[in-house]
Design a protein around this motif. Structure first.
Motif, short mmCIF file in Angstrom:
data_model
loop_
_atom_site.label_atom_id
_atom_site.label_comp_id
_atom_site.label_asym_id
_atom_site.label_seq_id
_atom_site.Cartn_x
_atom_site.Cartn_y
_atom_site.Cartn_z
N GLN A 83 -11.54 45.63 -0.12
CA GLN A 83 -11.01 46.13 1.15
C GLN A 83 -9.59 46.60 0.94
N ALA A 84 -8.90 45.93 0.03
CA ALA A 84 -7.50 46.22 -0.24
C ALA A 84 -7.40 47.42 -1.16
N LYS A 85 -6.33 48.11 -1.04
CA LYS A 85 -6.04 49.16 -2.01
C LYS A 85 -4.93 48.63 -2.91
N PRO A 89 -5.53 43.83 3.03
CA PRO A 89 -5.88 44.43 4.32
C PRO A 89 -5.22 43.66 5.46
N ASP A 90 -5.20 44.24 6.64
CA ASP A 90 -4.58 43.60 7.79
C ASP A 90 -5.37 42.40 8.28
N GLN A 91 -6.69 42.47 8.13
CA GLN A 91 -7.55 41.44 8.69
C GLN A 91 -8.75 41.22 7.78
N CYS A 92 -9.19 39.97 7.69
CA CYS A 92 -10.37 39.63 6.89
C CYS A 92 -11.61 40.10 7.62
N SER A 93 -12.50 40.78 6.92
CA SER A 93 -13.74 41.25 7.55
C SER A 93 -14.74 40.11 7.72
#
Length: 105
Positions: A83-85, A89-93
């Motif tokens: 999810q991260a680049k 990420p802002d929030q965990c899926s």
């Protein structure tokens, strides 16, 4: 529903991962650039063989993949690296927790 955030310790863990990831990416980018520009002068590539250059490229890129695979949500443990680049990420899926602390340092 109440917004959930990481504890300060969990937040430090994520920020440490981001710092390592960013630092290695910058190092690898400039190293790859130098290697590709000077590969023929260094004797790493020729018109017939790219063996040593391919090995160096693999050795420089593989830690990026490993760093991405290591990132997990500190709250639920779900792997969130893809999810991260470059940053988390802002929030965990998986669990929906915000990947920052309410009390940002």
């Amino acid at each position: 529903m109440q917004a959930r955030y990481l504890t300060p310790e969990q937040n430090r863990k994520i920020r440490r991962w981001e710092a390592w990831n960013r630092s290695y990416f910058i190092f690898a980018f400039f190293t790859l650039l130098l290697i590709l520009v000077f590969s023929s002068q260094l004797g790493l590539s020729s018109g017939d063989s790219w063996g040593p250059l391919g090995l160096l490229l693999t050795l420089l890129v593989s830690p990026i993949v490993v760093l991405q695979l290591r990132l997990a949500c500190p709250a639920c443990g779900k792997r969130i690296g893809w999810q991260a680049k470059l940053l988390a990420p802002d929030q965990c899926s998986g669990c929906g927790v915000f990947l920052s602390s309410k009390d940002k340092p």
